[in-house]
Design a protein around this motif. Structure first.
Motif, PDB file in Angstrom:
ATOM      1  N   UNK A 233     -32.059 -30.158  -1.765  1.00 33.74           N
ATOM      2  CA  UNK A 233     -31.838 -31.441  -2.426  1.00 33.74           C
ATOM      3  C   UNK A 233     -32.861 -31.678  -3.531  1.00 33.74           C
ATOM      4  N   UNK A 234     -34.110 -31.298  -3.252  1.00 34.36           N
ATOM      5  CA  UNK A 234     -35.170 -31.483  -4.245  1.00 34.36           C
ATOM      6  C   UNK A 234     -34.927 -30.591  -5.465  1.00 34.36           C
ATOM      7  N   UNK A 235     -34.556 -29.335  -5.221  1.00 34.44           N
ATOM      8  CA  UNK A 235     -34.318 -28.407  -6.322  1.00 34.44           C
ATOM      9  C   UNK A 235     -33.156 -28.878  -7.198  1.00 34.44           C
ATOM     10  N   UNK A 236     -32.077 -29.354  -6.558  1.00 38.17           N
ATOM     11  CA  UNK A 236     -30.937 -29.827  -7.343  1.00 38.17           C
ATOM     12  C   UNK A 236     -31.304 -31.098  -8.115  1.00 38.17           C
ATOM     13  N   UNK A 237     -32.055 -31.984  -7.485  1.00 32.01           N
ATOM     14  CA  UNK A 237     -32.475 -33.211  -8.155  1.00 32.01           C
ATOM     15  C   UNK A 237     -33.305 -32.888  -9.395  1.00 32.01           C
ATOM     16  N   UNK A 238     -34.167 -31.887  -9.290  1.00 34.95           N
ATOM     17  CA  UNK A 238     -34.980 -31.486 -10.448  1.00 34.95           C
ATOM     18  C   UNK A 238     -34.088 -30.991 -11.588  1.00 34.95           C
TER      19      UNK A 238
END
Length: 288
Positions: A233-238
């Motif tokens: 989720x963090x990687x996609x949000x970035x």
């Protein structure tokens, strides 16, 4: 902070000093020293004194200090409130909240003190008035759901699947989000069923809840894990935020990530995920 992280709200009976002394060790986001359902009427006076001592002397660490008072229309509610207002409480939980007037009555008694309020919705009337309750005063920071009393109020059987709670849960989330505050789901009462707890917490998160009520410290870690952003989720949000920044720099009105168009709700959700990850210290962990 009004919007501080509240993934967990751990109930601790107001007459149990052996548990109170370990509050900082548990690591809950919020602790609720309970003067209502957890304390029998003959013990409420003694529990009130104990809670006051706990608030003033026990190390809470980074845990938010909350108290659930009795309803103000009972013989105990205002006595509880008098105790709370003379202690360093941060958040008052108001049970059986059914209307904006209930919140306003509490606010009038609090006066201009800097204390947050979290109404607990436990009746059909409270569910129907969720938005009015959530928006009754700027000090309201979170709506909480109490399923046991709710099912009793509507005459439904409390089941493991929770189909009887779906509409009420959705109304509470909608009311809270429309007012710009947090929503916290009901407790999961089987402390030995961690798989069931995780499954229900994931469902609550999918509905838009920000946290969940807990009745035992062993429930904290799995609930925190569900409500914390995953590495994916963090990687996609970035990637979403980077695409948004690149589009703004180029003066583009359309934002794309690969073949997928990114609209405003997706962008805002990505920002919220990164903000939460930063507050939880997960960005550094996931950068390694």
């Amino acid at each position: 902070m009004k919007d501080r992280i509240r993934r967990s709200r751990l109930y601790i009976p107001g007459n149990n000093p052996s548990i109170m002394q370990n509050i900082a060790v548990f690591g809950a986001d919020t602790v609720i020293l309970d003067l209502e359902d957890a304390v029998a009427p003959p013990e409420k006076d003694a529990a009130r004194i104990l809670v006051k001592y706990c608030l003033e002397n026990v190390d809470f660490g980074r845990t938010e200090r909350g108290v659930r008072i009795n309803p103000l229309n009972t013989p105990f509610g205002k006595k509880d409130l008098d105790m709370v207002l003379s202690s360093n409480v941060e958040l008052i939980f108001l049970p059986k909240t059914e209307s904006a007037e209930d919140v306003k009555e509490l606010c009038s008694l609090i006066g201009d003190r800097e204390i947050w309020i979290s109404p607990i919705i436990e009746t059909a009337k409270g569910v129907l008035n969720a938005y009015e309750i959530a928006s009754a005063d700027p000090r309201v920071v979170m709506l909480c759901f109490g399923a046991e009393d709710f099912t009793r109020d509507i005459g439904a059987e409390r089941t493991r699947e929770g189909k009887e709670l779906f509409w009420a849960r959705s109304m509470i989330v909608m009311g809270a989000k429309a007012a710009g505050i947090q929503a916290s789901d009901t407790v999961f009462s089987d402390i030995n069923d961690m798989d069931g707890l995780i499954q229900e917490t994931r469902f609550a998160k999918s509905l838009g809840f920000d946290g969940k009520g807990l009745i035992h410290p062993s429930q904290i870690e799995p609930v925190h894990k569900v409500f914390s952003p995953t590495k994916e989720e963090i990687e996609y949000a970035r990637k979403v935020v980077d695409a948004l920044r690149e589009a703004e720099e180029k003066g583009l009105g359309v934002i794309a990530l690969g073949r997928k168009m990114i609209d405003r709700p997706v962008a805002e959700r990505a920002k919220r995920i990164l903000k939460l990850a930063e507050e939880l210290g997960l960005l550094e962990v996931n950068d390694d």
